[in-house]
Design an enzyme around this catalytic site. Structure first.
Site, PDB file in Angstrom:
ATOM      1  N   ALA A  63       0.827  -1.196   0.000  1.00  0.00           N
ATOM      2  CA  ALA A  63       0.000   0.000   0.000  1.00  0.00           C
ATOM      3  C   ALA A  63       0.867   1.253   0.000  1.00  0.00           C
ATOM      4  O   ALA A  63       2.011   1.235   0.440  1.00  0.00           O
ATOM      5  CB  ALA A  63      -0.919   0.002   1.218  1.00  0.00           C
ATOM      6  N   GLY A 104       1.328  -5.247   1.419  1.00  0.00           N
ATOM      7  CA  GLY A 104       0.188  -5.582   0.576  1.00  0.00           C
ATOM      8  C   GLY A 104       0.577  -6.331  -0.672  1.00  0.00           C
ATOM      9  O   GLY A 104      -0.222  -7.088  -1.232  1.00  0.00           O
ATOM     10  N   GLU A 107       0.566  -9.815   0.437  1.00  0.00           N
ATOM     11  CA  GLU A 107      -0.825 -10.236   0.648  1.00  0.00           C
ATOM     12  C   GLU A 107      -1.508 -10.533  -0.688  1.00  0.00           C
ATOM     13  O   GLU A 107      -2.297 -11.480  -0.796  1.00  0.00           O
ATOM     14  CB  GLU A 107      -1.579  -9.151   1.420  1.00  0.00           C
ATOM     15  N   GLU A 127       4.219  -4.146   8.357  1.00  0.00           N
ATOM     16  CA  GLU A 127       3.199  -3.235   8.892  1.00  0.00           C
ATOM     17  C   GLU A 127       3.366  -2.949  10.381  1.00  0.00           C
ATOM     18  O   GLU A 127       3.035  -1.853  10.854  1.00  0.00           O
ATOM     19  CB  GLU A 127       1.799  -3.810   8.638  1.00  0.00           C
TER      20      GLU A 127
END
Length: 658
Positions: A63, A104, A107, A127
């Site tokens: 992100a 991300g 992910e 994170e």
């Protein structure tokens, strides 16, 4: 965002390339483009497979953290939506990974059926370092891929892992040397790839661990973490989210993860850590640096073989430089040689360094007793005693020996950079490089810019810091620069509090409870009380009212190095590094305070905390006003990485709202 369609044997395959330089971060806007591209691929009825890859030698850094600082957007499309779209796909999905696959990005890869990566690829869920948890299914899919305990370790550490390690863990299906997209296409053509959605797998503690053991495993994990109000909030949330992967159906676990993520994103802890993230990214935004090119450095020298010189030499060797350490004192040279070898051997014993690498580092450091050994070097860092005359003499000697374009740097912590540069022909090649003890470990480097330091020299200093893996903060040329100038006021205020009746251990306890790595008196003992005494004698700082520092020096209580300072130290307790309360020091404070006419009283925790923090903050404001520090964020980086200010509080200036 475009999708290209290619044939893999009899199959039609969609290849979606993430292409948003420099790191293919998935902002809200870019995530919306990706979701639309995925929908395009899904609508093609002839297409039975999807390959996701990244351009520019990076898969995706996840992100875009910048979205947190952007104005609120109603129902933004996020990485979570991208991952959900891949999870819903009716096609066989492959993540073809080359380069960084972080947050991300990982992910997204976990939502695919198959993950193929190159040898050079790296992986992490970082994170937690931003006070967050993986919020796009990472806490639910990763435990299903590698088990809850391994997933917890991976997410809680937030560290980068290489492709081979991720293959061993089970995160990856294949590690290849070729182009992973070509490998994926061949695998699809040969019918070797099948759907395998992690969301459909049941997570468990393992075949030999009963489900009833989960509460004990979770409790043990929580117990090992810092308290939630001491920087552990995100870590505790990660434990709860991973536990949900075992106890809840996938969709419920996903909703639980999303709720925890939202709470963390709104927390002060995460805001502080994100502030530090952005402050670090701005460190190289320095006036006059635009367009400057760093000089290549290969062979560096260190003048001075004391504790600091040895540490700097180790830091340089760890970064792959050839190093020559020079000191006219044969005894100092031998002690430095022994220190370097013992440090490397210790790291090997601890498992932090391979024997082969330790051998290479040791061989890369040469020792000599004559400055002539520095004649052909690209960079020489002076690290001798903190005395102006001695340093001026050293630089005059260096200037007569080294190449006229060699960069000369001083490790001084207080002296005038421009005055030192006056001893050198070509002061544009002179710069301050203020390391922190131990120099091979501490992540902060203050780069002190003199009046005539060139942009090329400054750019070279930044390049050096990057290779050393240090946070480089630029300071103007002022007494104590940024970090030490503030710490002088902080310690003086601590002494004033002790004079007024607050105990030494009491003051330290208040500040460690606030989150500092150590209190002001334990820190002074570590750095050396004689160092503070020498600085006080320069006349640049007012003396403490009682003269306590001078009394301790006269008594030979110099800190840890003499086993006595503000505290006592015993070699049988914590290897001589654990502070032990000493009533003699408290009595000395009381006697000297009475002699100075200081009225003693009971001092509350709140007053101690407020006064010490105010000392830092007020001096920080002055440094900003005077232009010594460029930004409040630079001060925060210096204090978090150089002086142990708790990162979850964002640094002194962030804490004060500056």
């Amino acid at each position: 965002m475009d999708v290209r369609f290619v044939d893999a044997g009899a199959r039609r395959v969609a290849v979606l390339t993430l292409d948003r330089p420099p790191v293919n971060a998935m902002s809200f806007a870019y995530s919306a483009e990706i979701v639309e591209a995925l929908a395009t691929a899904e609508r093609d009825e002839a297409c039975s497979a999807l390959i996701v890859c990244g351009a520019g030698g990076t898969f995706s850094a996840g992100a875009d953290v910048g979205d947190f600082a952007a104005p609120p957007v109603d129902r933004p499309v996020s990485v979570r939506d991208v991952v959900a779209a891949i999870g819903r796909s009716t096609q066989v999905t492959i993540a073809a990974i080359d380069g960084a696959c972080l947050g991300g990005g990982l992910e997204l890869a976990l939502a695919c059926d198959v993950r193929i990566a190159t040898e050079r690829s790296t992986f992490a869920l970082p994170e937690v370092r931003l006070g967050l948890l993986p919020g796009a299914g990472g806490t639910q899919r990763l435990p299903r891929a590698i088990g809850p305990q391994a997933a917890l370790e991976f997410a809680l550490r937030g560290r980068t892992q290489d492709a081979r390690r991720c293959l061993e863990l089970g995160i990856l299906d294949r590690v290849v040397e070729e182009n992973p997209v070509e490998v994926a296409l061949k695998s699809l053509a040969n019918g070797e790839v099948q759907k395998r959605r992690l969301a459909e797998i049941t997570a468990s503690l393992g075949p030999s661990v009963p489900a009833q053991a989960l509460p004990f495993v979770v409790a043990r994990a929580h117990k090992a973490l810092p308290p939630e109000d001491r920087g552990g909030r995100a870590a505790h949330a990660i434990v709860d989210a991973v536990a949900a992967a075992v106890t809840m159906p996938f969709d419920e676990g996903l909703a639980h993860e999303a709720r925890l993520f939202g709470e963390l994103a709104a927390s002060g802890e995460s805001a502080a850590l994100r502030h530090l993230f952005f402050a670090e990214r701005r460190l190289t935004d320095v006036p006059g640096l635009d367009g400057a090119t760093a000089r290549p450095l290969q062979h560096a020298g260190v003048l001075g073989a004391g504790t600091m010189g040895s540490g700097i030499a180790l830091a340089l060797a760890q970064a792959g430089y050839s190093v020559t350490v020079v000191d006219p004192d044969d005894g100092a040279v031998e002690r430095a040689r022994r220190t370097v070898m013992e440090t490397l051997a210790y790291r090997v014993r601890k498992g932090n360094l391979a024997q082969k690498d330790a051998w290479e580092m040791g061989r890369s450091i040469a020792f000599a007793d004559d400055v002539e050994a520095l004649r052909t070097l690209d960079l020489v860092i002076e690290a001798i005693v903190e005395k102006l005359d001695a340093k001026l003499a050293a630089f005059r000697k260096l200037d007569a020996v080294v190449a006229p374009d060699a960069i000369l740097a001083t490790n001084t912590s207080t002296l005038d950079i421009d005055e030192l540069a006056s001893a050198v022909g070509g002061p544009e090649r002179f710069v301050g490089l203020h390391f922190f003890v131990p120099a091979n470990i501490m992540p902060l480097l203050e780069i002190v810019r003199g009046e005539r330091t060139s942009a090329t020299t400054l750019a070279t200093a930044f390049a050096l810091a990057k290779r050393l893996r240090k946070k480089a903060v630029v300071s103007g040329n002022a007494f104590g620069f940024i970090g030490n100038r503030m710490i002088f006021d902080y310690v003086r205020e601590a002494i004033a509090l002790a004079e007024e009746g607050a105990g030494v251990a009491h003051i330290d306890r208040v500040m460690t409870e606030f989150g500092f790595a150590m209190g002001p008196f334990a820190m002074s003992d570590l750095s050396g009380i004689d160092v503070a005494w020498h600085i006080a004698n320069t006349g640049r700082l007012g003396a403490d009212r009682s003269g306590i520092v001078g009394h301790l020096v006269n008594l030979g209580r110099l800190g840890q190095k003499t086993s006595a300072g503000y505290y006592r130290y015993d070699s049988s307790v914590g290897h001589g590094r654990t502070p032990i309360d000493d009533p003699a020091v408290e009595a000395l404070f009381a006697e000297e305070a009475q002699r100075a006419g200081v009225v003693r009283r009971s001092v509350a925790d709140e007053e101690i905390r407020e006064r010490l923090l105010r000392a830092l903050i007020d001096r920080g404001r002055t440094l900003l006003e005077d232009g010594v520090a460029l930004r409040a964020g630079d001060i925060d980086i210096a204090y978090v990485y150089g002086y142990g200010f708790p990162p979850y509080r964002g640094g002194p200036m962030w804490y004060a709202g500056v």
